[in-house]
Design an enzyme around this catalytic site. Structure first.
Site, PDB file in Angstrom:
ATOM      1  N   ILE A  57     -13.700  26.198  20.495  1.00 35.31           N
ATOM      2  CA  ILE A  57     -12.613  26.517  19.549  1.00 35.31           C
ATOM      3  C   ILE A  57     -12.202  25.287  18.728  1.00 35.31           C
ATOM      4  O   ILE A  57     -12.062  25.366  17.522  1.00 35.31           O
ATOM      5  CB  ILE A  57     -11.362  27.055  20.296  1.00 35.31           C
ATOM      6  CG1 ILE A  57     -11.746  28.201  21.240  1.00 35.31           C
ATOM      7  CG2 ILE A  57     -10.277  27.461  19.312  1.00 35.31           C
ATOM      8  CD1 ILE A  57     -11.866  29.551  20.640  1.00 35.31           C
ATOM      9  N   ARG A  62      -7.632  21.706  12.225  1.00 35.68           N
ATOM     10  CA  ARG A  62      -6.761  22.878  12.274  1.00 35.68           C
ATOM     11  C   ARG A  62      -6.146  23.269  10.921  1.00 35.68           C
ATOM     12  O   ARG A  62      -4.925  23.220  10.748  1.00 35.68           O
ATOM     13  CB  ARG A  62      -5.654  22.666  13.322  1.00 35.68           C
ATOM     14  CG  ARG A  62      -6.222  22.509  14.714  1.00 35.68           C
ATOM     15  CD  ARG A  62      -5.170  22.306  15.754  1.00 35.68           C
ATOM     16  NE  ARG A  62      -4.629  23.547  16.271  1.00 35.68           N
ATOM     17  CZ  ARG A  62      -3.750  23.613  17.251  1.00 35.68           C
ATOM     18  NH1 ARG A  62      -3.304  22.509  17.799  1.00 35.68           N
ATOM     19  NH2 ARG A  62      -3.294  24.765  17.667  1.00 35.68           N
ATOM     20  N   ARG A 122       6.805  19.515  25.706  1.00 29.12           N
ATOM     21  CA  ARG A 122       6.682  20.513  24.641  1.00 29.12           C
ATOM     22  C   ARG A 122       6.350  21.877  25.234  1.00 29.12           C
ATOM     23  O   ARG A 122       6.733  22.902  24.658  1.00 29.12           O
ATOM     24  CB  ARG A 122       5.559  20.123  23.673  1.00 29.12           C
ATOM     25  CG  ARG A 122       5.900  18.975  22.747  1.00 29.12           C
ATOM     26  CD  ARG A 122       4.783  18.768  21.746  1.00 29.12           C
ATOM     27  NE  ARG A 122       4.321  20.071  21.279  1.00 29.12           N
ATOM     28  CZ  ARG A 122       3.065  20.368  20.966  1.00 29.12           C
ATOM     29  NH1 ARG A 122       2.135  19.455  21.043  1.00 29.12           N
ATOM     30  NH2 ARG A 122       2.734  21.566  20.557  1.00 29.12           N
ATOM     31  N   ASP A 157      -6.937  26.691  26.085  1.00 29.48           N
ATOM     32  CA  ASP A 157      -5.739  26.037  26.630  1.00 29.48           C
ATOM     33  C   ASP A 157      -5.827  25.811  28.148  1.00 29.48           C
ATOM     34  O   ASP A 157      -4.914  25.218  28.727  1.00 29.48           O
ATOM     35  CB  ASP A 157      -4.482  26.863  26.300  1.00 29.48           C
ATOM     36  CG  ASP A 157      -4.069  26.696  24.846  1.00 29.48           C
ATOM     37  OD1 ASP A 157      -4.658  25.862  24.149  1.00 29.48           O
ATOM     38  OD2 ASP A 157      -3.140  27.405  24.408  1.00 29.48           O
ATOM     39  N   VAL A 214      -4.975  25.824   7.687  1.00 31.24           N
ATOM     40  CA  VAL A 214      -4.257  27.118   7.670  1.00 31.24           C
ATOM     41  C   VAL A 214      -4.744  27.986   6.503  1.00 31.24           C
ATOM     42  O   VAL A 214      -4.020  28.821   6.001  1.00 31.24           O
ATOM     43  CB  VAL A 214      -2.716  26.921   7.605  1.00 31.24           C
ATOM     44  CG1 VAL A 214      -2.181  26.356   8.891  1.00 31.24           C
ATOM     45  CG2 VAL A 214      -2.313  26.060   6.419  1.00 31.24           C
ATOM     46  N   ASP A 215      -5.998  27.747   6.097  1.00 34.88           N
ATOM     47  CA  ASP A 215      -6.540  28.488   4.949  1.00 34.88           C
ATOM     48  C   ASP A 215      -6.529  30.001   5.157  1.00 34.88           C
ATOM     49  O   ASP A 215      -6.341  30.764   4.206  1.00 34.88           O
ATOM     50  CB  ASP A 215      -7.969  27.999   4.649  1.00 34.88           C
ATOM     51  CG  ASP A 215      -8.883  28.099   5.868  1.00 34.88           C
ATOM     52  OD1 ASP A 215      -8.485  27.610   6.940  1.00 34.88           O
ATOM     53  OD2 ASP A 215      -9.974  28.682   5.760  1.00 34.88           O
ATOM     54  N   GLN A 216      -6.691  30.452   6.399  1.00 35.64           N
ATOM     55  CA  GLN A 216      -6.730  31.901   6.649  1.00 35.64           C
ATOM     56  C   GLN A 216      -5.349  32.536   6.488  1.00 35.64           C
ATOM     57  O   GLN A 216      -5.230  33.676   6.051  1.00 35.64           O
ATOM     58  CB  GLN A 216      -7.277  32.204   8.053  1.00 35.64           C
ATOM     59  CG  GLN A 216      -8.660  31.645   8.305  1.00 35.64           C
ATOM     60  CD  GLN A 216      -9.681  32.184   7.307  1.00 35.64           C
ATOM     61  OE1 GLN A 216      -9.795  33.389   7.111  1.00 35.64           O
ATOM     62  NE2 GLN A 216     -10.398  31.281   6.662  1.00 35.64           N
TER      63      GLN A 216
HETATM   64  C1  UD1 Z   1      -3.072  29.038  19.013  1.00 29.25           C
HETATM   65  C2  UD1 Z   1      -2.240  28.537  20.156  1.00 29.25           C
HETATM   66  C3  UD1 Z   1      -2.942  27.343  20.834  1.00 29.25           C
HETATM   67  C4  UD1 Z   1      -4.363  27.724  21.230  1.00 29.25           C
HETATM   68  C5  UD1 Z   1      -5.118  28.312  20.043  1.00 29.25           C
HETATM   69  C6  UD1 Z   1      -6.488  28.856  20.414  1.00 29.25           C
HETATM   70  C7  UD1 Z   1       0.024  29.040  19.480  1.00 29.25           C
HETATM   71  C8  UD1 Z   1       1.347  28.540  19.012  1.00 29.25           C
HETATM   72  N1  UD1 Z   1      -0.943  28.116  19.639  1.00 29.25           N
HETATM   73  O1  UD1 Z   1      -3.179  27.987  18.058  1.00 29.25           O
HETATM   74  O2  UD1 Z   1      -2.190  26.980  21.987  1.00 29.25           O
HETATM   75  O3  UD1 Z   1      -5.046  26.564  21.667  1.00 29.25           O
HETATM   76  O4  UD1 Z   1      -4.356  29.414  19.473  1.00 29.25           O
HETATM   77  O5  UD1 Z   1      -6.370  29.820  21.410  1.00 29.25           O
HETATM   78  O6  UD1 Z   1      -0.134  30.223  19.736  1.00 29.25           O
HETATM   79  N2  UD1 Z   1      -8.670  27.892  11.872  1.00 29.25           N
HETATM   80  C9  UD1 Z   1      -9.057  27.662  10.566  1.00 29.25           C
HETATM   81  N3  UD1 Z   1      -8.264  28.123   9.551  1.00 29.25           N
HETATM   82  C10 UD1 Z   1      -7.088  28.799   9.784  1.00 29.25           C
HETATM   83  C11 UD1 Z   1      -6.702  29.027  11.121  1.00 29.25           C
HETATM   84  C12 UD1 Z   1      -7.512  28.558  12.145  1.00 29.25           C
HETATM   85  O7  UD1 Z   1     -10.102  27.058  10.318  1.00 29.25           O
HETATM   86  O8  UD1 Z   1      -6.414  29.177   8.810  1.00 29.25           O
HETATM   87  C13 UD1 Z   1      -9.516  27.420  12.995  1.00 29.25           C
HETATM   88  C14 UD1 Z   1      -8.854  26.326  13.838  1.00 29.25           C
HETATM   89  O9  UD1 Z   1      -9.034  25.050  13.281  1.00 29.25           O
HETATM   90  C15 UD1 Z   1      -9.541  26.508  15.175  1.00 29.25           C
HETATM   91  C16 UD1 Z   1      -9.775  28.034  15.240  1.00 29.25           C
HETATM   92  O10 UD1 Z   1      -9.685  28.490  13.907  1.00 29.25           O
HETATM   93  O11 UD1 Z   1     -10.780  25.852  15.186  1.00 29.25           O
HETATM   94  C17 UD1 Z   1      -8.772  28.782  16.095  1.00 29.25           C
HETATM   95  O12 UD1 Z   1      -7.454  28.340  15.771  1.00 29.25           O
HETATM   96  P1  UD1 Z   1      -6.165  29.263  15.920  1.00 29.25           P
HETATM   97  O13 UD1 Z   1      -6.473  30.453  16.753  1.00 29.25           O
HETATM   98  O14 UD1 Z   1      -5.601  29.493  14.566  1.00 29.25           O
HETATM   99  O15 UD1 Z   1      -5.202  28.306  16.711  1.00 29.25           O
HETATM  100  P2  UD1 Z   1      -3.640  28.297  16.583  1.00 29.25           P
HETATM  101  O16 UD1 Z   1      -3.202  29.663  16.205  1.00 29.25           O
HETATM  102  O17 UD1 Z   1      -3.207  27.154  15.749  1.00 29.25           O
END
Ligand code: UD1
Length: 417
Positions: free
Chosen positions: A327, A122, A397, A305, A124-126
């Site tokens: 995902i 997970r 949580r 989820d 946060v590069d995006q």
């Molecule tokens: C949100 C939800 C979480 C749900 C998830 C997917 C909240 C607080 N949490 O998590 O309950 O399971 O959406 O529906 O709303 N990724 C990257 N780089 C990034 C961001 C994401 O590689 O900068 C990847 C993640 O590792 C993952 C995918 O993108 O494989 C989707 O993640 P994301 O939609 O960002 O999940 P969250 O927003 O953390």
């Protein structure tokens, strides 16, 4: 550490009200960082993740006032410490949602990198890439994202994958940027739309939320507003699964089926009868469910989820189901625990093949993440004898008063300290 003791075999019936959505409330509370005026929220769920977010905002100088049972006023007028420490972020990844609003309003933020979590890397590069496109100078030093900008500039951002909190972070940041921001490949989740509605009532100019292209015209300032958090579609889906596995008949109140199409469809495929009312959903389950295969994907497809909860109902359904997780790379940790209850599940890469068994048997199991814990609760409701679920802080949580709500529906469930 609290545990949940469940005696299986009770058929769920009756009515219970659903709470406000955790995943809508978390970004929406962060929106209060975008204005110096008080913002009033209602239908805020009582959850540990919400308390963590309020502590984090409080540490930054946001005034937090409780208002009645589920109301809250946040006042960002005193914002003076734009830092989210590792201690906070490690307990709740969604803390990253303060990054965009802090840079947009105060020109600076220091937010700890979330690091790995139980369900995968997970990154946060995006979030970072989007802020850089808006002109922020971003450095990653000693485990912290340090972002600075005098004023963000509107930009065209296309995220590499659909990211929910990424879209939310960038949409909030863009509200105070100079000019227009276009987010392409945006997440279409209903929680993104709820956040956009809140921001619009604070004076933001946003169009396209709920589609994969969101346009935001930056404004100089946002103002105070009142916003009611949408109902929790994942909590709703979880209780529907709980009733379905027990052959129950329940009516969930203060919720909506509007955002649950794929979940409702799968429950009907499994043999449940579902009646949708304006603010309620009724489910009547058959004696034995039919196996239902599914594949998780971004909204409007089947939510990741809800994957673990459907895994649980398939454990005792008639037939074989294939569950494909697309995902997160490591979201099958409930499998070993479900197998401790007697489930027959085989993992092949990101597919789980679930062969329905006639019965599960109670055992001691361990909750590993939020939704995995929910699947153990669901399985425990039909397992013969007692199931003791350890580490239920994960459940706290994201599920408000879960043992009370289940008990109201007739489950035999007890929290043990
Ligand atoms: C949100 C939800 C979480 C749900 C998830 C997917 C909240 C607080 N949490 O998590 O309950 O399971 O959406 O529906 O709303 N990724 C990257 N780089 C990034 C961001 C994401 O590689 O900068 C990847 C993640 O590792 C993952 C995918 O993108 O494989 C989707 O993640 P994301 O939609 O960002 O999940 P969250 O927003 O953390």
């Amino acid at each position: 550490m609290d545990k949940l003791l469940i005696e299986g075999g009770q058929v769920l019936s009756g009515e219970v009200a659903m709470s406000g959505a955790k995943n809508a409330a978390l970004p929406i509370l962060c929106a209060s960082l975008l204005t110096a005026e008080p913002v009033h929220f209602t239908n805020v769920p009582h959850l540990n993740d919400i308390s963590t977010m309020l502590r984090l905002l409080g540490d930054m100088g946001v005034g937090v006032t409780m208002d009645g049972v589920d109301g809250l006023v946040l006042n960002g007028g005193g914002l003076n410490n734009p830092v989210a420490s590792y201690e906070m972020v490690k307990t709740m990844r969604a803390s990253i949602l303060v990054l965009g609003p802090l840079v947009a309003r105060g020109g600076e933020a220091r937010v700890s990198l979330p690091g790995g979590c139980a369900i995968g890397a997970r990154p946060v590069d995006q979030h970072i890439k989007g802020l850089q496109a808006m002109g922020a100078e971003v450095k990653v030093e000693q485990g912290y994202v340090h972002a600075k900008a005098t004023r963000l500039k509107g930009a065209r951002i296309c995220t590499d994958m659909v990211t929910v909190t990424g879209t939310e972070n960038l949409m909030m940041a863009a509200c105070l940027a100079d000019g227009e921001t276009i987010i392409e490949n945006a997440a279409r989740e209903p929680e993104v739309v709820d956040l956009a509605n809140c921001l619009v009532s604070m004076g933001a100019r946003i169009s396209g939320a709920g589609t994969d292209v969101i346009r935001i015209q930056g404004v100089d300032k946002l103002h105070g507003a009142t916003h009611s958090i949408m109902p929790d579609r994942i909590e709703t889906g979880t209780y529907l699964c709980a009733a379905a596995i027990t052959g129950g008949d329940i009516r969930l109140l203060k919720t909506s089926a509007a955002y649950l199409d794929t979940v409702v469809d799968k429950l009907m495929d499994a043999g449940c009868e579902i009646t949708v009312e304006r603010d309620a959903i009724r489910l009547v389950a058959p004696k034995r469910l039919k196996a239902v295969s599914l594949r998780t994907a971004p909204y409007p497809a089947f939510p990741t989820d809800m994957q673990a909860q459907f895994m649980a109902i398939n454990c005792v359904a008639d037939g074989v189901a294939t569950i494909r997780e697309t995902i997160f790379e490591n979201r099958f940790m409930h499998v070993n625990e479900l197998m401790r209850l007697g489930a027959n599940i085989q993992i092949e890469g990101n597919n789980a093949i679930v062969r329905g068994v006639d019965r599960l048997e109670g055992a001691t199991v361990m909750a590993t993440d939020l939704r995995a814990s929910a699947s153990l609760v669901i399985a425990a409701l039909v397992a013969q004898g007692e199931t003791l679920i350890d580490r239920i802080y994960h459940l706290d949580r994201g599920y408000e008063r879960i043992e009370e709500k289940l008990a109201r529906l007739g489950a035999s469930v007890k929290r043990v300290h």
